[in-house]
Scaffold this motif. Structure first.
Motif, mmCIF file in Angstrom:
data_model
loop_
_atom_site.group_PDB
_atom_site.id
_atom_site.type_symbol
_atom_site.label_atom_id
_atom_site.label_comp_id
_atom_site.label_asym_id
_atom_site.label_seq_id
_atom_site.Cartn_x
_atom_site.Cartn_y
_atom_site.Cartn_z
ATOM 1 N N PHE A 93 35.145 52.166 24.469
ATOM 2 C CA PHE A 93 35.344 52.254 25.721
ATOM 3 C C PHE A 93 35.849 51.434 27.084
ATOM 4 O O PHE A 93 36.532 50.579 26.372
ATOM 5 N N THR A 94 36.526 51.387 27.741
ATOM 6 C CA THR A 94 36.786 50.417 28.884
ATOM 7 C C THR A 94 36.217 49.818 29.275
ATOM 8 O O THR A 94 35.263 50.298 30.317
ATOM 9 N N PRO A 95 36.046 48.537 28.892
ATOM 10 C CA PRO A 95 35.654 47.081 30.002
ATOM 11 C C PRO A 95 36.173 47.223 31.530
ATOM 12 O O PRO A 95 37.629 47.100 31.500
ATOM 13 N N LEU A 96 34.936 46.576 32.113
ATOM 14 C CA LEU A 96 35.554 46.193 33.439
ATOM 15 C C LEU A 96 34.625 44.963 33.247
ATOM 16 O O LEU A 96 32.927 44.877 34.080
ATOM 17 N N VAL A 97 35.372 44.051 33.099
ATOM 18 C CA VAL A 97 34.705 42.143 33.928
ATOM 19 C C VAL A 97 34.184 41.920 34.776
ATOM 20 O O VAL A 97 35.280 42.005 35.862
ATOM 21 N N VAL A 98 33.307 41.636 35.340
ATOM 22 C CA VAL A 98 33.009 41.680 36.744
ATOM 23 C C VAL A 98 33.162 39.731 36.953
ATOM 24 O O VAL A 98 31.667 39.468 36.983
ATOM 25 N N THR A 99 34.090 39.568 37.503
ATOM 26 C CA THR A 99 33.927 38.627 37.469
ATOM 27 C C THR A 99 33.474 37.136 37.310
ATOM 28 O O THR A 99 33.246 35.667 37.269
ATOM 29 N N ALA A 140 40.629 44.678 28.878
ATOM 30 C CA ALA A 140 39.934 44.911 29.590
ATOM 31 C C ALA A 140 40.234 44.891 31.346
ATOM 32 O O ALA A 140 41.762 44.764 31.856
ATOM 33 N N MET A 141 39.659 45.162 32.226
ATOM 34 C CA MET A 141 40.235 45.632 34.023
ATOM 35 C C MET A 141 38.910 44.377 34.469
ATOM 36 O O MET A 141 38.098 43.979 33.686
ATOM 37 N N VAL A 142 39.728 43.155 34.957
ATOM 38 C CA VAL A 142 39.216 42.326 35.351
ATOM 39 C C VAL A 142 38.842 42.373 36.556
ATOM 40 O O VAL A 142 39.693 42.410 37.851
ATOM 41 N N MET A 143 37.508 41.904 37.532
ATOM 42 C CA MET A 143 37.731 43.009 39.374
ATOM 43 C C MET A 143 36.601 41.448 39.275
ATOM 44 O O MET A 143 35.130 41.612 39.136
ATOM 45 N N SER A 144 36.028 41.345 41.045
ATOM 46 C CA SER A 144 35.027 40.851 41.630
ATOM 47 C C SER A 144 34.483 42.494 41.610
ATOM 48 O O SER A 144 34.347 43.294 41.127
ATOM 49 N N CYS A 145 32.853 41.586 41.819
ATOM 50 C CA CYS A 145 31.990 43.243 41.646
ATOM 51 C C CYS A 145 32.337 43.515 43.412
ATOM 52 O O CYS A 145 32.519 45.175 43.125
ATOM 53 N N GLU A 146 32.689 43.433 44.159
ATOM 54 C CA GLU A 146 32.643 43.992 45.414
ATOM 55 C C GLU A 146 34.063 44.818 45.136
ATOM 56 O O GLU A 146 33.770 46.065 45.430
ATOM 57 N N SER A 147 34.925 44.649 44.388
ATOM 58 C CA SER A 147 35.790 45.602 43.593
ATOM 59 C C SER A 147 35.496 46.297 43.238
ATOM 60 O O SER A 147 36.434 47.458 42.748
ATOM 61 N N ALA A 148 35.072 45.663 42.582
ATOM 62 C CA ALA A 148 34.617 46.344 40.850
ATOM 63 C C ALA A 148 33.913 48.070 41.860
ATOM 64 O O ALA A 148 33.793 48.881 40.908
ATOM 65 N N LEU A 149 32.920 47.478 42.081
ATOM 66 C CA LEU A 149 31.261 48.899 42.434
ATOM 67 C C LEU A 149 32.780 49.556 43.470
ATOM 68 O O LEU A 149 32.234 50.642 43.266
ATOM 69 N N GLY A 150 33.594 49.201 44.079
ATOM 70 C CA GLY A 150 34.913 50.034 45.571
ATOM 71 C C GLY A 150 35.462 51.128 44.222
ATOM 72 O O GLY A 150 35.870 52.186 44.972
ATOM 73 N N ALA A 151 35.807 50.422 43.227
ATOM 74 C CA ALA A 151 37.253 51.446 42.195
ATOM 75 C C ALA A 151 35.712 52.529 41.756
ATOM 76 O O ALA A 151 35.963 53.588 41.419
ATOM 77 N N CYS A 152 34.560 51.951 41.289
ATOM 78 C CA CYS A 152 34.148 52.666 40.868
ATOM 79 C C CYS A 152 33.273 54.069 41.703
ATOM 80 O O CYS A 152 33.846 55.071 41.197
ATOM 81 N N ALA A 153 32.904 53.259 42.456
ATOM 82 C CA ALA A 153 33.073 54.645 43.872
ATOM 83 C C ALA A 153 34.263 55.298 44.365
ATOM 84 O O ALA A 153 33.975 56.621 44.650
ATOM 85 N N MET A 154 34.913 55.110 44.395
ATOM 86 C CA MET A 154 36.218 56.287 44.523
ATOM 87 C C MET A 154 36.691 56.974 43.175
ATOM 88 O O MET A 154 37.294 57.970 43.714
ATOM 89 N N ALA A 155 36.502 55.966 41.985
ATOM 90 C CA ALA A 155 36.440 57.341 40.921
ATOM 91 C C ALA A 155 35.380 58.044 40.646
ATOM 92 O O ALA A 155 35.233 59.090 39.985
ATOM 93 N N GLY A 156 34.517 58.150 41.376
ATOM 94 C CA GLY A 156 33.009 59.124 41.370
ATOM 95 C C GLY A 156 31.389 58.312 40.890
ATOM 96 O O GLY A 156 31.538 59.765 40.263
#
Length: 206
Positions: free
Chosen positions: A161-167, A190-206
């Motif tokens: 799995f690709t982990p995305l840690v929400v800081t 892992a990728m490490v992002m804020s909640c806002e950035s993580a949700l934004g990246a997920c939305a852009m990725a589909g």
């Protein structure tokens, strides 16, 4: 931390987040919310921030899993972890300290994993459950950053799995281990992002 050394040696590469997405919330239980038991530091802030993340995961129909530390009432499953931290044996199935905090109460259809070691994956059905639901990128919230979160992230990566840690959605009882663990996970696992950035990246990725 000497980030230049890590960069020169090739650590910290970016990874693309890709659907399907899932959310793992590690050990946000009453005992870790209480500084008089296992809590402290920024854990209460992380619990508060995770409420919005959980709501968004539900809105997007992502698979959501929660974990709890639960030992047998007779301590039959005591282990090295509980020898190192004897207080863990107070976390029983019906103990208030082991119950997930009310703000993050699991909804119907969400998986609740019971574990006796740091990783939410070790000796549990979590990996199979996520695989059956096609999860590729796993967002991770919970506590503590330097312990059960980090162990779960390493295992998630090891299992493909690709982990995305929400800081802002992970917490620890002390800032030093928290910050060091976020840095280490970003460099290696892992990728490490804020909640806002993580949700934004997920939305852009589909």
């Amino acid at each position: 931390m000497n980030e230049e050394v890590y960069a020169r040696q090739g650590f910290g590469a970016d990874m693309a987040v890709a659907p399907p997405f899932g959310l793992l919330i590690v050990d946000f239980v009453n005992g870790f919310a209480d500084p008089g038991i296992f809590g402290g530091g920024n854990i209460p802030d992380a619990i508060a921030a995770t409420q919005g993340l959980l709501q968004e995961a539900r809105r997007r129909c992502w698979p959501v899993a929660h974990s709890r530390i639960v030992f047998a009432d007779d301590d039959a499953d005591q282990n090295i972890f509980s020898r190192k931290v004897p207080g863990m044996l107070t976390l029983k199935e019906d103990s208030l300290a082991s119950a997930i905090v009310p703000e993050l109460k699991p909804a119907a259809g969400e998986l609740v994993i019971r574990k006796t070691v740091p990783s939410a994956f070790f000796g549990t059905t979590l990996a199979a459950w996520l695989t059956q639901r096609g999860v590729s990128t796993l967002l991770v919230a919970g506590c503590v950053t330097s312990g059960c979160v980090r162990a779960s992230v390493v295992d998630a990566m090891s299992l493909g799995f690709t982990p995305l840690v929400v800081t802002d959605c992970v917490g620890d009882r002390a800032s030093g281990p928290h910050e060091a663990s976020l840095f280490d996970m970003q460099q290696k696992y892992a990728m490490v992002m804020s909640c806002e950035s993580a949700l934004g990246a997920c939305a852009m990725a589909g």
